[in-house]
Each structure stands twice: as C-alpha cells, then as structure tokens.
Design an enzyme around this catalytic site. Structure first.
Site, PDB file in Angstrom:
ATOM      1  N   TYR A  63      12.901  -6.067 -12.433  1.00 54.05           N
ATOM      2  CA  TYR A  63      11.759  -5.998 -13.352  1.00 54.05           C
ATOM      3  C   TYR A  63      10.495  -6.067 -12.500  1.00 54.05           C
ATOM      4  N   GLN A  85       6.955  -5.893 -12.346  1.00 53.05           N
ATOM      5  CA  GLN A  85       5.662  -6.013 -13.056  1.00 53.05           C
ATOM      6  C   GLN A  85       4.605  -6.605 -12.155  1.00 53.05           C
ATOM      7  N   SER A 144      -0.507 -12.933 -13.605  1.00 51.61           N
ATOM      8  CA  SER A 144      -0.818 -13.411 -14.965  1.00 51.61           C
ATOM      9  C   SER A 144      -1.473 -12.310 -15.787  1.00 51.61           C
ATOM     10  N   GLY A 151      12.361 -10.254  -8.487  1.00 47.56           N
ATOM     11  CA  GLY A 151      13.645 -10.738  -7.979  1.00 47.56           C
ATOM     12  C   GLY A 151      14.618  -9.579  -7.848  1.00 47.56           C
ATOM     13  N   GLN A 157      13.501 -49.472 -14.247  1.00 46.89           N
ATOM     14  CA  GLN A 157      14.381 -48.308 -14.054  1.00 46.89           C
ATOM     15  C   GLN A 157      14.658 -47.647 -15.403  1.00 46.89           C
ATOM     16  N   ARG A 168      11.674 -45.679 -16.777  1.00 42.38           N
ATOM     17  CA  ARG A 168      11.428 -44.415 -16.073  1.00 42.38           C
ATOM     18  C   ARG A 168      12.514 -43.385 -16.380  1.00 42.38           C
ATOM     19  N   GLY A 228      16.279 -44.060  -1.284  1.00 47.01           N
ATOM     20  CA  GLY A 228      16.380 -43.238  -0.080  1.00 47.01           C
ATOM     21  C   GLY A 228      17.443 -42.173  -0.196  1.00 47.01           C
ATOM     22  N   GLU A 231       7.725 -16.119 -15.144  1.00 48.66           N
ATOM     23  CA  GLU A 231       7.772 -15.849 -16.580  1.00 48.66           C
ATOM     24  C   GLU A 231       6.496 -16.338 -17.254  1.00 48.66           C
ATOM     25  N   ASP A 262       2.626 -18.295 -15.801  1.00 50.75           N
ATOM     26  CA  ASP A 262       2.056 -19.567 -15.339  1.00 50.75           C
ATOM     27  C   ASP A 262       1.856 -20.459 -16.569  1.00 50.75           C
TER      28      ASP A 262
HETATM   29  C1  LIG Z   1      17.010 -12.163 -17.306  1.00 47.76           C
HETATM   30  C2  LIG Z   1      17.633 -13.450 -17.606  1.00 47.76           C
HETATM   31  C3  LIG Z   1      18.073 -13.533 -19.024  1.00 47.76           C
HETATM   32  C4  LIG Z   1      19.005 -14.655 -19.187  1.00 47.76           C
HETATM   33  C5  LIG Z   1      18.400 -15.855 -18.485  1.00 47.76           C
HETATM   34  C6  LIG Z   1      19.340 -16.941 -18.550  1.00 47.76           C
HETATM   35  C7  LIG Z   1      18.908 -18.132 -18.271  1.00 47.76           C
HETATM   36  C8  LIG Z   1      17.492 -18.371 -17.877  1.00 47.76           C
HETATM   37  C9  LIG Z   1      17.454 -19.061 -16.603  1.00 47.76           C
HETATM   38  C10 LIG Z   1      16.486 -18.861 -15.704  1.00 47.76           C
HETATM   39  C11 LIG Z   1      15.376 -17.948 -15.921  1.00 47.76           C
HETATM   40  C12 LIG Z   1      15.751 -16.557 -15.600  1.00 47.76           C
HETATM   41  C13 LIG Z   1      15.005 -15.853 -14.788  1.00 47.76           C
HETATM   42  C14 LIG Z   1      13.790 -16.457 -14.156  1.00 47.76           C
HETATM   43  C15 LIG Z   1      13.663 -16.152 -12.747  1.00 47.76           C
HETATM   44  C16 LIG Z   1      12.841 -15.185 -12.336  1.00 47.76           C
HETATM   45  C17 LIG Z   1      12.387 -14.088 -13.227  1.00 47.76           C
HETATM   46  C18 LIG Z   1      10.895 -14.067 -13.325  1.00 47.76           C
HETATM   47  C19 LIG Z   1      10.344 -12.981 -13.871  1.00 47.76           C
HETATM   48  C20 LIG Z   1       8.906 -12.898 -14.041  1.00 47.76           C
HETATM   49  O1  LIG Z   1       8.121 -13.762 -13.654  1.00 47.76           O
HETATM   50  S1  LIG Z   1       8.438 -11.482 -14.874  1.00 47.76           S
HETATM   51  C21 LIG Z   1       6.695 -11.529 -14.903  1.00 47.76           C
HETATM   52  C22 LIG Z   1       6.187 -12.618 -15.794  1.00 47.76           C
HETATM   53  N1  LIG Z   1       4.788 -12.426 -15.994  1.00 47.76           N
HETATM   54  C23 LIG Z   1       4.128 -12.998 -16.991  1.00 47.76           C
HETATM   55  O2  LIG Z   1       4.642 -13.796 -17.757  1.00 47.76           O
HETATM   56  C24 LIG Z   1       2.699 -12.557 -17.153  1.00 47.76           C
HETATM   57  C25 LIG Z   1       1.923 -13.493 -18.051  1.00 47.76           C
HETATM   58  N2  LIG Z   1       0.806 -12.785 -18.670  1.00 47.76           N
HETATM   59  C26 LIG Z   1       0.932 -12.276 -19.952  1.00 47.76           C
HETATM   60  O3  LIG Z   1       1.930 -12.423 -20.636  1.00 47.76           O
HETATM   61  C27 LIG Z   1      -0.291 -11.565 -20.511  1.00 47.76           C
HETATM   62  O4  LIG Z   1      -1.062 -11.072 -19.444  1.00 47.76           O
HETATM   63  C28 LIG Z   1      -1.168 -12.510 -21.373  1.00 47.76           C
HETATM   64  C29 LIG Z   1      -1.515 -13.771 -20.618  1.00 47.76           C
HETATM   65  C30 LIG Z   1      -0.399 -12.846 -22.625  1.00 47.76           C
HETATM   66  C31 LIG Z   1      -2.497 -11.819 -21.718  1.00 47.76           C
HETATM   67  O5  LIG Z   1      -2.186 -10.657 -22.459  1.00 47.76           O
HETATM   68  P1  LIG Z   1      -3.347  -9.585 -22.727  1.00 47.76           P
HETATM   69  O6  LIG Z   1      -2.752  -8.456 -23.458  1.00 47.76           O
HETATM   70  O7  LIG Z   1      -4.036  -9.303 -21.449  1.00 47.76           O
HETATM   71  O8  LIG Z   1      -4.467 -10.278 -23.606  1.00 47.76           O
HETATM   72  P2  LIG Z   1      -4.514 -11.242 -24.854  1.00 47.76           P
HETATM   73  O9  LIG Z   1      -5.789 -10.910 -25.563  1.00 47.76           O
HETATM   74  O10 LIG Z   1      -4.355 -12.637 -24.420  1.00 47.76           O
HETATM   75  O11 LIG Z   1      -3.306 -10.833 -25.842  1.00 47.76           O
HETATM   76  C32 LIG Z   1      -3.500  -9.733 -26.713  1.00 47.76           C
HETATM   77  C33 LIG Z   1      -2.773 -10.046 -28.025  1.00 47.76           C
HETATM   78  O12 LIG Z   1      -1.356  -9.993 -27.753  1.00 47.76           O
HETATM   79  C34 LIG Z   1      -0.774 -11.209 -28.150  1.00 47.76           C
HETATM   80  N3  LIG Z   1       0.336 -11.433 -27.217  1.00 47.76           N
HETATM   81  C35 LIG Z   1       0.228 -11.678 -25.898  1.00 47.76           C
HETATM   82  N4  LIG Z   1       1.449 -11.802 -25.352  1.00 47.76           N
HETATM   83  C36 LIG Z   1       2.332 -11.627 -26.361  1.00 47.76           C
HETATM   84  C37 LIG Z   1       3.759 -11.654 -26.421  1.00 47.76           C
HETATM   85  N5  LIG Z   1       4.511 -11.885 -25.334  1.00 47.76           N
HETATM   86  N6  LIG Z   1       4.356 -11.437 -27.617  1.00 47.76           N
HETATM   87  C38 LIG Z   1       3.586 -11.208 -28.717  1.00 47.76           C
HETATM   88  N7  LIG Z   1       2.223 -11.184 -28.746  1.00 47.76           N
HETATM   89  C39 LIG Z   1       1.638 -11.400 -27.550  1.00 47.76           C
HETATM   90  C40 LIG Z   1      -1.864 -12.232 -28.055  1.00 47.76           C
HETATM   91  O13 LIG Z   1      -1.564 -13.366 -28.846  1.00 47.76           O
HETATM   92  C41 LIG Z   1      -3.030 -11.433 -28.574  1.00 47.76           C
HETATM   93  O14 LIG Z   1      -2.877 -11.343 -29.974  1.00 47.76           O
HETATM   94  P3  LIG Z   1      -4.176 -11.272 -30.909  1.00 47.76           P
HETATM   95  O15 LIG Z   1      -3.639 -11.329 -32.304  1.00 47.76           O
HETATM   96  O16 LIG Z   1      -5.026 -12.465 -30.550  1.00 47.76           O
HETATM   97  O17 LIG Z   1      -4.822  -9.971 -30.553  1.00 47.76           O
HETATM   98  C1  LIG Z   2      10.454 -17.434  -7.939  1.00 47.93           C
HETATM   99  C2  LIG Z   2       9.637 -16.356  -8.619  1.00 47.93           C
HETATM  100  C3  LIG Z   2      10.283 -15.261  -9.192  1.00 47.93           C
HETATM  101  C4  LIG Z   2       9.528 -14.244  -9.781  1.00 47.93           C
HETATM  102  N1  LIG Z   2      10.183 -13.142 -10.288  1.00 47.93           N
HETATM  103  C5  LIG Z   2       9.447 -12.144 -10.800  1.00 47.93           C
HETATM  104  C6  LIG Z   2      10.090 -10.952 -11.286  1.00 47.93           C
HETATM  105  O1  LIG Z   2      11.326 -10.836 -11.246  1.00 47.93           O
HETATM  106  N2  LIG Z   2       9.323  -9.949 -11.772  1.00 47.93           N
HETATM  107  C7  LIG Z   2       7.948 -10.038 -11.830  1.00 47.93           C
HETATM  108  O2  LIG Z   2       7.303  -9.097 -12.281  1.00 47.93           O
HETATM  109  N3  LIG Z   2       7.305 -11.167 -11.392  1.00 47.93           N
HETATM  110  C8  LIG Z   2       8.018 -12.201 -10.882  1.00 47.93           C
HETATM  111  N4  LIG Z   2       7.388 -13.331 -10.437  1.00 47.93           N
HETATM  112  C9  LIG Z   2       5.919 -13.401 -10.474  1.00 47.93           C
HETATM  113  C10 LIG Z   2       5.450 -14.357 -11.553  1.00 47.93           C
HETATM  114  O3  LIG Z   2       5.689 -13.823 -12.813  1.00 47.93           O
HETATM  115  C11 LIG Z   2       3.952 -14.630 -11.357  1.00 47.93           C
HETATM  116  O4  LIG Z   2       3.788 -15.299 -10.132  1.00 47.93           O
HETATM  117  C12 LIG Z   2       3.445 -15.514 -12.501  1.00 47.93           C
HETATM  118  O5  LIG Z   2       3.353 -14.732 -13.673  1.00 47.93           O
HETATM  119  C13 LIG Z   2       2.091 -16.160 -12.188  1.00 47.93           C
HETATM  120  O6  LIG Z   2       1.129 -15.174 -11.955  1.00 47.93           O
HETATM  121  P1  LIG Z   2       0.213 -15.248 -10.636  1.00 47.93           P
HETATM  122  O7  LIG Z   2       1.090 -15.395  -9.478  1.00 47.93           O
HETATM  123  O8  LIG Z   2      -0.720 -14.105 -10.718  1.00 47.93           O
HETATM  124  O9  LIG Z   2      -0.608 -16.599 -10.809  1.00 47.93           O
HETATM  125  P2  LIG Z   2      -2.194 -16.726 -11.059  1.00 47.93           P
HETATM  126  O10 LIG Z   2      -2.530 -16.297 -12.426  1.00 47.93           O
HETATM  127  O11 LIG Z   2      -2.897 -16.116  -9.924  1.00 47.93           O
HETATM  128  O12 LIG Z   2      -2.307 -18.316 -11.017  1.00 47.93           O
HETATM  129  C14 LIG Z   2      -3.111 -19.009 -10.044  1.00 47.93           C
HETATM  130  C15 LIG Z   2      -3.890 -20.084 -10.770  1.00 47.93           C
HETATM  131  O13 LIG Z   2      -4.848 -19.445 -11.620  1.00 47.93           O
HETATM  132  C16 LIG Z   2      -4.799 -20.024 -12.921  1.00 47.93           C
HETATM  133  N5  LIG Z   2      -5.235 -19.036 -13.918  1.00 47.93           N
HETATM  134  C17 LIG Z   2      -4.957 -17.721 -13.932  1.00 47.93           C
HETATM  135  N6  LIG Z   2      -5.529 -17.120 -14.993  1.00 47.93           N
HETATM  136  C18 LIG Z   2      -6.193 -18.086 -15.680  1.00 47.93           C
HETATM  137  C19 LIG Z   2      -6.988 -18.118 -16.870  1.00 47.93           C
HETATM  138  N7  LIG Z   2      -7.212 -17.011 -17.591  1.00 47.93           N
HETATM  139  N8  LIG Z   2      -7.494 -19.296 -17.265  1.00 47.93           N
HETATM  140  C20 LIG Z   2      -7.243 -20.421 -16.564  1.00 47.93           C
HETATM  141  N9  LIG Z   2      -6.518 -20.469 -15.415  1.00 47.93           N
HETATM  142  C21 LIG Z   2      -6.004 -19.311 -14.992  1.00 47.93           C
HETATM  143  C22 LIG Z   2      -3.333 -20.406 -13.096  1.00 47.93           C
HETATM  144  O14 LIG Z   2      -3.201 -21.406 -14.105  1.00 47.93           O
HETATM  145  C23 LIG Z   2      -2.993 -20.933 -11.701  1.00 47.93           C
HETATM  146  O15 LIG Z   2      -3.368 -22.294 -11.635  1.00 47.93           O
HETATM  147  C24 LIG Z   2       8.117 -14.358  -9.833  1.00 47.93           C
HETATM  148  C25 LIG Z   2       7.470 -15.466  -9.288  1.00 47.93           C
HETATM  149  C26 LIG Z   2       8.231 -16.472  -8.678  1.00 47.93           C
HETATM  150  C27 LIG Z   2       7.522 -17.660  -8.080  1.00 47.93           C
END
Ligand SMILES: CCCCC/C=C\C/C=C\C/C=C\C/C=C\C/C=C/C(=O)SCCNC(=O)CCNC(=O)[C@H](O)C(C)(C)COP(=O)(O)OP(=O)(O)OC[C@H]1O[C@@H](n2cnc3c(N)ncnc32)[C@H](O)[C@@H]1OP(=O)(O)O
Ligand SMILES: Cc1cc2nc3c(=O)[nH]c(=O)nc-3n(C[C@H](O)[C@H](O)[C@H](O)COP(=O)(O)OP(=O)(O)OC[C@H]3O[C@@H](n4cnc5c(N)ncnc54)[C@H](O)[C@@H]3O)c2cc1C
Length: 560
Positions: free
Chosen positions: A31, A33, A40, A73, A226, A229, A297, A320, A322
């Site tokens: 994935y 992204q 973020s 990943g 203990q 906590r 320890g 997934e 921050d």
């Molecule tokens: C694959 C595994 C499956 C099984 C797993 C099993 C067990 C789990 C165990 C471990 C975990 C598994 C994996 C983890 C390990 C690594 C994988 C990691 C992957 C990643 O990190 S992928 C990348 C992740 N990245 C993010 O999460 C990015 C975060 N940022 C955002 O989501 C967006 O940028 C934002 C912050 C929401 C901002 O969105 P944006 O469109 O810019 O602006 P807004 O104005 O804030 O939003 C517009 C509008 O949309 C609504 N909204 C936003 N998000 C959502 C949503 N997700 N769903 C529905 N609606 C959403 C928001 O509320 C606004 O609505 P309005 O009505 O106000 O307009």
């Molecule tokens: C182990 C690991 C696995 C990952 N796997 C994947 C993957 O498979 N696919 C994928 O696409 N991504 C993956 N990621 C990336 C991950 O999704 C991003 O790192 C995560 O979404 C955080 O975004 P960032 O790194 O831009 O943090 P940033 O947003 O840069 O965060 C830095 C600081 O800024 C602050 N901040 C940012 N925006 C705001 C705001 N609007 N207001 C206030 N504070 C703010 C945050 O709170 C934080 O303290 C992975 C990351 C890790 C660590």
C-alpha cells in the site's frame, strides 16, 4: 492493505482480475501512499498520474525528491506490485489523490521494471522484529500503466480522458485506512494482554523485602503500589478487547450499509476507528513500557520478551495515522455535532449522549459514598458530563475567535483532550454494556465487573482535573472514587493470575522467561544467559588486544 484497497476502491472487474492473483501469491502487493514529504496530509501527496489519451495510459511520475514513496511495508524488497496513491491529472486538471495498481518488479526475475527505483529505507527503532519488515522507498521515472489500472469504483477517467466522479462520498478513498484502524484496536488489546500477562505472572513469583523472622519475603504483587500500577493495565487489556469487538461490529455494519449506498454512518465509523485507534495504541505503548518497569531489572532483558514487544508495538501510535492527527479528526466531528445541537438535529450513535445537553450541562453527580461508584449509572453519567462539557467549552472558545479555522487551531490542545474524553466514554460504555450481558462461567461476570470498575475509576482518577474543571465531580467525589479503587485492587488481587491465564497464551507465543506459565523463572533466566554468544568464550574477544595491555600497564604504573 493491498487487498483491502482493491476491494474497497476497485470495480468488480478489477477485483476479479487482481484479487485471485494476490490471494494465490502470484503477485505480492503493498500500500504505497506515504511519501518522504507527506504522510499525514494525504491530499498533499506529490506523485503524479497523468492521463495520456494518445496511448490510453497513465504516466506515473515522482516529480520531486519529497514525492518518493517512503515507508510502505513490503515495498523495499518483497512486493511485485503496489496500490500507488497519486495526483490524477487529465485534460490539464489536477483531480487530487486516487489509487493506481502499478507493477514494480518483473515476475520473471524480480528485478525492478524500467523507470522504477526501489529500496529499503534502512534500520528502525531498536533491534525489534520490525527490522524484518522491508519498509521501502520507491521512485517513478515516467512509468506507463494501462488506464484500467486506475482503481475506478469511486471515480473514473473515460477513454477520451474525461474525469467522472461516481455518486459516492470521496472519503471512501480512505476506506482501507478505516479497515486497518479498526483491526489495530483489537491488536492493541492483544499486545497489551501479552505485556500484562508477563508482568502479573512475574509479580506473583518475585519476592522482595518483608520477611518476618526469616520467613519468606513478600510477593511484589502484594504491594499496593504494584497493584495500582498493574491492575489498571490488566483492566485496560479487557476494556480494549471488548471495545475492539464492538468496533469490528460497527465496521461490518458500516460496510454492509455502504453496499446499499447508505452513507449515514460513515462519519461515525471514521470518528470511532480514528479515535479508538489513537487512544488504545497510545495507552498500550505506555503500558508495555510500564510492564517492563514493573518487572524491575529483569524486564530489561531481551529474554523477558518486553523490549521486543515494545520496539515492535510503538509505531502503532504513528502508522495508520498519527494519533494526534486522528484525534483532531474526532475533535472536528465533535465540534460539528455541538454546532448542530441548537438546530434540533439529534446526535446518533456514540454521539447520542450529546443530545442530553440540557441535563448533562447542569447535572450534579449523586455519588455520596465510595460504594456508590460501583453503580454503572453514576460512572456513565460522570463520563458523559465530562466529555460533553469539554466539547461545549471548546466550541464556546472557538466561537469567540475571529474565524472558526483560526479558533480550531488555537484551541487544538484543548480539542485533543475533549476528543480523548469522548473516546474514553465509548470504551467505558462498551465495557459496562459487556458486563451487563449474560456471561458464562462461575464468578467470571463478577471479575469482569471488578475490571470494568477498575478501568473506569482509574481513568477518572488519572483525568480528575477534567472532571473537576468541568464541575462534573466535586473533589470529595473524586476522593471517594480513589478510595473505591483501592478496595477494587484488593478484590482483583486473588484472581490476577487467573485473569491473565485466561488469555490462554502459550509460553512460545509469550516469548518470555518472566511470563512462563509454570513460574519457574530463575532457572530459566540462568539457563537463558548462557545462550548469549558472549559466553561462547570464557576469555572475551579483545582481552589480548585491549584489556591485557591496559591491565599490565596499570600494574606497572602502580609499582613505580
Ligand atoms: C492489512 C492488515 C489487515 C489485518 C490487520 C490485522 C491486524 C492488525 C495488526 C496490526 C496492524 C496492521 C498493519 C499495520 C502496520 C503497518 C501498516 C501501516 C500502513 C499505513 O500507515 S498506511 C498510511 C496511513 N496514513 C494515514 O493514516 C494518513 C492520515 N491522514 C488522513 O487520513 C487524512 O489526511 C486526514 C487527516 C483525515 C485529512 O483528510 P483530508 O481529506 O485532507 O481533510 P479533512 O477536511 O480533514 O477531511 C475531509 C472530510 O473527510 C472526512 N474523512 C476524513 N477521513 C475519513 C475517513 N477515513 N473515513 C470517512 N470520512 C473521512 C472528514 O471527517 C471530513 O468530513 P467533513 O464532513 O468534515 O467534510
Ligand atoms: C512502521 C511503519 C509502517 C508504515 N507502513 C506504511 C505503509 O504500509 N503504507 C503507507 O502508505 N505508509 C506507511 N507508514 C507511514 C505512516 O502512515 C505515516 O508515518 C503516518 O501516517 C504519520 O505521518 P507522517 O510520518 O507524515 O507524520 P507527520 O504528520 O509528519 O507527524 C509529525 C508531527 O506533526 C504533527 N502533526 C502533523 N499534522 C498536524 C496537524 N494538522 N495538527 C497538529 N499536529 C500535526 C504530528 O502529530 C506529529 O507530532 C508506516 C509508518 C511506520 C512508522
């Protein structure tokens, strides 16, 4: 995440083509992204996908260094394909972020395809198992893909290059993240219960001080510190399990509604998955570290299993989404809900309590004795009043700012706390609902009721400032809650080991000499030490080169 993305954003035809290949591991997907410059802020991603009507293809390109995909990943070495999120450009217009299936490596010899630069981003926090994950870097130099590799369930580009937005909310683009966030909540419970199992079992066999007339020393599990906590963490493991079960139900329900184009609970799903992911992962990361400290320890030894569990778990606060960014999403939805209260629109779902605004803004907690805190109605109302009053206070303060967005920005620290209060109310509510159900097993319900009260009263005690500042409680009522908490710890103590045995983890899965089911820790610790490679030689490497000359020189000097 490759699979859920295709399921959520691919057409039926695209699912039929790509999912069987993925399920059979004929392709390996990731994935893609996050980029070097944006994670973020998804709408800030820079990778481009420009439609070429001459060839009916998209040209995928990394225009800047910061547009390099970074973190996904499985990207660095394993994946042959990716769902790549890029800015869709057609007819000269940028339509924002969309998903595209892109092949990265040859299925013949796994070499990167022309125009694709791939690698691993390097070692990560600690020596934890996460270093076995090839989080990767990916750059495109004008890589061409067929138009039908744009995921087209939510929007399409016609053969002529016309952009067509389906009649579905554009937020469905974020659907994969919602799916994983809800699974991360259950995962938090698993990780926390592992750490707590180790710490409780070890605390039961560890004895320090307190020996009377040469008798046995005191089990550290009997010390009140203990218990104060450790037992809230035990209660949290159960709390997160139950709220994770409920969240999975909510997610399934929303998904079924989406199938019939009912988008009424999309916002609830976003708020709950984002907020619960943030609160449970933050609490679990802190709790695993606390469990290490609770083991003294020996908790710092790798053989305790806790350092690795911590190193592998803590990125959950970031990936997934921050946790702060996600809680601010919850805060936005809270502010929107508060603003609608005056319009007479009744909040629903986990926001429904906000409809009782008249009552909750002036209600007085009726608790008079410590025992009164065992009444779930008093707990529920106290948490509702705290959450609602914090949200209304934020809304009133934002309302005084020159503009909403500026006000939201200025008050974001307070909004964060209001979002946490709302999410903690959900966790408490779901725990109370759980223990109201018929629960089989002699005495099990009583134990879960104890843990429910421990989770609620510990959370109240830890955030007492919120309750006092909002007038939801008096200082006396706060003190009574703490008094009751102490009594509850005494009730949990006799069953603490049984409550972690109930997780039914094998010693292999637990991976901890401290958490062994048989409690035979000291021989196991001693035996484990000799497996250390350092002990393969009695005289350490480097003695002759470094230690011996030093020792001899000092000896000579001392004789002068
Ligand atoms: C694959 C595994 C499956 C099984 C797993 C099993 C067990 C789990 C165990 C471990 C975990 C598994 C994996 C983890 C390990 C690594 C994988 C990691 C992957 C990643 O990190 S992928 C990348 C992740 N990245 C993010 O999460 C990015 C975060 N940022 C955002 O989501 C967006 O940028 C934002 C912050 C929401 C901002 O969105 P944006 O469109 O810019 O602006 P807004 O104005 O804030 O939003 C517009 C509008 O949309 C609504 N909204 C936003 N998000 C959502 C949503 N997700 N769903 C529905 N609606 C959403 C928001 O509320 C606004 O609505 P309005 O009505 O106000 O307009
Ligand atoms: C182990 C690991 C696995 C990952 N796997 C994947 C993957 O498979 N696919 C994928 O696409 N991504 C993956 N990621 C990336 C991950 O999704 C991003 O790192 C995560 O979404 C955080 O975004 P960032 O790194 O831009 O943090 P940033 O947003 O840069 O965060 C830095 C600081 O800024 C602050 N901040 C940012 N925006 C705001 C705001 N609007 N207001 C206030 N504070 C703010 C945050 O709170 C934080 O303290 C992975 C990351 C890790 C660590």
């Amino acid at each position: 995440m490759f699979v859920p993305a295709i399921k959520g954003q691919g057409t039926e035809e695209q699912q039929k083509k790509w999912l069987p290949l993925a399920y059979k591991f004929q392709i390996i997907g990731c994935y893609a992204q996050t980029e070097l410059g944006h994670g973020s802020n998804v709408q800030g991603l820079e990778t481009t996908a420009t439609f070429d009507p001459m060839t009916d293809e998209f040209v995928i390109h990394s225009p800047t260094l910061t547009s390099s995909k970074w973190w996904p990943g499985g990207l660095g070495k394993a994946s042959t394909h990716a769902v790549v999120y890029a800015r869709l450009i057609t007819e000269g217009k940028d339509y924002g972020i969309h998903g595209f299936i892109v092949q990265l490596r040859s299925l013949e010899d796994h070499s990167p395809l022309p125009g694709v630069t791939l690698g691993d981003i390097g070692g990560k926090f600690g020596s934890g198992a996460y270093n076995s994950m090839d989080n990767g870097v990916l750059r495109f130099d004008h890589v061409r893909i067929p138009r039908d590799q744009m995921l087209m369930r939510l929007s399409q580009v016609t053969r002529e290059g016309k952009y067509v937005q389906s009649d579905v909310p554009k937020q469905l683009l974020y659907g994969t993240m919602v799916y994983v966030r809800q699974s991360i909540v259950a995962d938090a419970s698993k990780a926390l219960s592992r750490a707590v199992c180790i710490a409780v079992r070890y605390s039961a066999i560890r004895k320090q001080f307190g020996s009377q007339d040469g008798g046995p020393e005191t089990q550290v599990l009997n010390y009140r510190t203990q218990q104060s906590r450790l037992f809230p963490l035990l209660a949290s493991a159960y709390a997160f399990r139950f709220v994770g079960d409920w969240l999975n139900w909510l997610y399934t329900d929303v998904t079924q509604k989406l199938e019939v184009k009912d988008y009424s609970t999309l916002q609830e799903a976003h708020a709950c998955t984002a907020g619960l992911k943030a609160v449970t992962t933050s609490a679990t990361a802190d709790a695993i570290e606390e469990c290490r400290k609770l083991c003294g320890g020996h908790g710092y030894l790798n053989s305790s299993g806790l350092p690795e569990l911590f190193a592998v778990y803590v990125p959950a606060c970031t990936y997934e989404g921050d946790n702060v960014v996600l809680l601010l999403q919850v805060a936005r939805i809270l502010m929107k809900t508060v603003s609608q209260l005056t319009s007479g629109k009744q909040p629903v779902g986990t926001m429904a309590y906000m409809g009782k605004v008249q009552h909750l803004m002036q209600s007085k907690c009726a608790v008079k004795t410590a025992e009164d805190w065992l009444n779930p109605a008093f707990i529920q109302e106290a948490f509702e009043a705290r959450a609602l009053r914090m949200a209304v206070n934020c809304a009133q303060n934002i309302g005084q700012a020159s503009n909403q967005e500026e006000g939201f920005y200025e008050r974001s620290p307070d909004l964060l706390e209001a979002a946490v209060a709302h999410i903690q109310l959900i966790i408490v509510t779901k725990f109370i609902e759980k223990v109201h159900q018929d629960i089989p097993g002699h005495g099990v319900k009583e134990q879960l009721q104890n843990l429910c009260n421990v989770y609620a009263l510990y959370t109240l005690h830890k955030h007492l400032g919120d309750f006092l500042a909002t007038g939801s409680l008096t200082p006396k009522q706060g003190a009574l809650a703490n008094e009751q908490l102490g009594k509850l710890y005494a009730q949990v103590r006799p069953n603490a080991v049984a409550l972690v045995d109930a997780f039914n983890y094998t010693d292999h899965y637990l991976g901890s000499v401290l958490g062994r089911y048989d409690g035979n820790v000291y021989p196991a610790l001693y035996e484990e030490a000799w497996k250390d490679p350092l002990n393969e030689t009695v005289v350490p490497e480097g003695y002759h080169e470094y230690l011996r000359p030093l020792l001899k020189q000092q000896l000579k000097l001392s004789r002068l």
